[in-house]
Design a protein around this motif. Structure first.
Motif, PDB file in Angstrom:
ATOM      1  N   THR A   3      -1.445   0.744  -2.957  1.00 44.27           N
ATOM      2  CA  THR A   3      -2.904   0.651  -2.635  1.00 44.27           C
ATOM      3  C   THR A   3      -2.514   0.799  -0.516  1.00 44.27           C
ATOM      4  O   THR A   3      -2.390  -0.124  -0.687  1.00 44.27           O
ATOM      5  CB  THR A   3      -3.177  -0.855  -3.416  1.00 44.27           C
ATOM      6  N   PHE A   4      -4.139   1.821  -0.708  1.00 46.61           N
ATOM      7  CA  PHE A   4      -4.845   1.022   0.765  1.00 46.61           C
ATOM      8  C   PHE A   4      -5.583   1.407   0.862  1.00 46.61           C
ATOM      9  O   PHE A   4      -6.684   1.799   0.308  1.00 46.61           O
ATOM     10  CB  PHE A   4      -3.948   2.995   1.583  1.00 46.61           C
ATOM     11  N   THR A   5      -6.370   0.287   2.022  1.00 46.90           N
ATOM     12  CA  THR A   5      -8.028   0.449   2.142  1.00 46.90           C
ATOM     13  C   THR A   5      -8.159   0.760   3.536  1.00 46.90           C
ATOM     14  O   THR A   5      -7.422   0.660   4.163  1.00 46.90           O
ATOM     15  CB  THR A   5      -8.259  -1.016   2.168  1.00 46.90           C
ATOM     16  N   ILE A   6      -9.825   1.869   3.264  1.00 49.87           N
ATOM     17  CA  ILE A   6      -9.635   2.895   4.355  1.00 49.87           C
ATOM     18  C   ILE A   6     -11.613   2.522   4.505  1.00 49.87           C
ATOM     19  O   ILE A   6     -12.572   2.401   3.851  1.00 49.87           O
ATOM     20  CB  ILE A   6      -9.247   4.087   4.648  1.00 49.87           C
ATOM     21  N   ASP A   7     -12.090   2.715   5.524  1.00 47.55           N
ATOM     22  CA  ASP A   7     -13.225   3.183   6.001  1.00 47.55           C
ATOM     23  C   ASP A   7     -13.177   4.397   6.237  1.00 47.55           C
ATOM     24  O   ASP A   7     -12.887   4.395   7.149  1.00 47.55           O
ATOM     25  CB  ASP A   7     -13.345   1.922   7.159  1.00 47.55           C
ATOM     26  N   ARG A  29      -6.880   6.507   8.972  1.00 45.12           N
ATOM     27  CA  ARG A  29      -5.655   5.030   8.546  1.00 45.12           C
ATOM     28  C   ARG A  29      -6.224   4.080   8.139  1.00 45.12           C
ATOM     29  O   ARG A  29      -7.393   3.433   8.406  1.00 45.12           O
ATOM     30  CB  ARG A  29      -6.387   4.464  10.449  1.00 45.12           C
ATOM     31  N   ASP A  30      -5.140   3.499   7.134  1.00 46.68           N
ATOM     32  CA  ASP A  30      -5.576   2.425   6.122  1.00 46.68           C
ATOM     33  C   ASP A  30      -6.506   1.145   7.201  1.00 46.68           C
ATOM     34  O   ASP A  30      -5.567   1.116   8.725  1.00 46.68           O
ATOM     35  CB  ASP A  30      -5.150   2.160   4.872  1.00 46.68           C
ATOM     36  N   ASN A  32      -4.970  -1.909   7.631  1.00 42.82           N
ATOM     37  CA  ASN A  32      -3.546  -1.973   8.310  1.00 42.82           C
ATOM     38  C   ASN A  32      -2.698  -1.127   9.512  1.00 42.82           C
ATOM     39  O   ASN A  32      -2.253  -1.287   9.824  1.00 42.82           O
ATOM     40  CB  ASN A  32      -2.742  -2.376   7.889  1.00 42.82           C
ATOM     41  N   ARG A  55     -16.248   2.050   2.374  1.00 41.94           N
ATOM     42  CA  ARG A  55     -14.739   1.191   2.384  1.00 41.94           C
ATOM     43  C   ARG A  55     -14.460   2.142   0.828  1.00 41.94           C
ATOM     44  O   ARG A  55     -15.029   1.579  -0.099  1.00 41.94           O
ATOM     45  CB  ARG A  55     -15.031   0.435   1.982  1.00 41.94           C
ATOM     46  N   THR A  57     -10.495   1.977  -1.677  1.00 42.21           N
ATOM     47  CA  THR A  57      -8.993   1.705  -2.096  1.00 42.21           C
ATOM     48  C   THR A  57      -8.914   2.854  -2.770  1.00 42.21           C
ATOM     49  O   THR A  57      -9.545   3.940  -3.677  1.00 42.21           O
ATOM     50  CB  THR A  57      -9.822   0.694  -3.187  1.00 42.21           C
TER      51      THR A  57
END
Length: 72
Positions: A3-7, A29-30, A32, A55, A57
Protein backbone atom coordinates in the motif's frame (compact mmCIF):
# COMPACT_ATOMS: atom_id res chain seq x y z
CA UNK A 1 -0.07 -6.64 -1.34
CA UNK A 2 1.66 -3.30 -0.79
CA UNK A 3 0.00 0.00 0.00
CA UNK A 4 1.20 3.49 -0.89
CA UNK A 5 -0.19 6.90 0.05
CA UNK A 6 0.19 9.73 -2.44
CA UNK A 7 -0.81 13.37 -2.60
CA UNK A 8 -2.05 14.15 -6.09
CA UNK A 9 -2.50 17.51 -7.75
CA UNK A 10 -3.11 17.58 -11.49
CA UNK A 11 -4.64 20.68 -12.98
CA UNK A 12 -7.03 20.90 -15.87
CA UNK A 13 -4.29 21.70 -18.41
CA UNK A 14 -2.25 18.65 -17.40
CA UNK A 15 -5.29 16.43 -17.88
CA UNK A 16 -5.94 17.85 -21.34
CA UNK A 17 -2.71 16.14 -22.47
CA UNK A 18 -4.19 12.84 -21.27
CA UNK A 19 -7.44 13.31 -23.18
CA UNK A 20 -5.48 14.37 -26.28
CA UNK A 21 -3.60 11.06 -26.14
CA UNK A 22 -0.23 12.69 -25.42
CA UNK A 23 0.12 11.24 -21.91
CA UNK A 24 -0.93 7.82 -20.66
CA UNK A 25 0.87 7.39 -17.32
CA UNK A 26 1.56 9.49 -14.28
CA UNK A 27 4.70 9.45 -12.10
CA UNK A 28 4.27 10.25 -8.41
CA UNK A 29 6.14 9.92 -5.13
CA UNK A 30 4.43 8.45 -2.14
CA UNK A 31 4.66 10.09 1.28
CA UNK A 32 7.81 8.02 2.02
CA UNK A 33 9.58 9.08 -1.19
CA UNK A 34 8.98 5.91 -3.23
CA UNK A 35 8.55 6.74 -6.92
CA UNK A 36 5.56 5.10 -8.64
CA UNK A 37 4.12 5.02 -12.15
CA UNK A 38 0.60 3.98 -13.05
CA UNK A 39 -1.89 4.49 -15.91
CA UNK A 40 -3.62 7.84 -15.67
CA UNK A 41 -6.92 6.20 -16.66
CA UNK A 42 -7.25 4.90 -13.08
CA UNK A 43 -7.81 8.49 -11.93
CA UNK A 44 -10.90 9.04 -14.09
CA UNK A 45 -13.38 8.54 -11.21
CA UNK A 46 -11.63 11.35 -9.31
CA UNK A 47 -11.46 13.97 -12.09
CA UNK A 48 -13.61 17.08 -11.70
CA UNK A 49 -13.67 20.44 -13.48
CA UNK A 50 -10.50 21.57 -11.65
CA UNK A 51 -8.50 18.39 -12.30
CA UNK A 52 -7.50 15.85 -9.66
CA UNK A 53 -6.65 16.85 -6.12
CA UNK A 54 -6.27 15.00 -2.87
CA UNK A 55 -4.65 12.18 -0.97
CA UNK A 56 -5.02 8.68 -2.36
CA UNK A 57 -4.18 5.16 -1.25
CA UNK A 58 -2.86 2.79 -3.90
CA UNK A 59 -2.82 -0.97 -3.40
CA UNK A 60 -0.37 -2.90 -5.55
CA UNK A 61 -0.29 -6.63 -6.29
CA UNK A 62 2.90 -8.67 -5.75
CA UNK A 63 3.68 -8.29 -9.49
CA UNK A 64 3.53 -4.48 -8.98
CA UNK A 65 0.34 -4.02 -10.99
CA UNK A 66 -2.24 -1.64 -9.58
CA UNK A 67 -5.00 -3.37 -7.63
CA UNK A 68 -6.96 -0.34 -6.44
CA UNK A 69 -6.85 3.39 -5.89
CA UNK A 70 -9.07 5.11 -3.33
CA UNK A 71 -9.36 8.61 -1.99
CA UNK A 72 -7.84 8.62 1.49
Amino acid sequence: MRTFTIDMRLNRTQLEAFYAGQVSHVWVRDVNGVRLQFPLQHLRPFIDHNGVRGRFTLQVKPDNSLLSIKRA
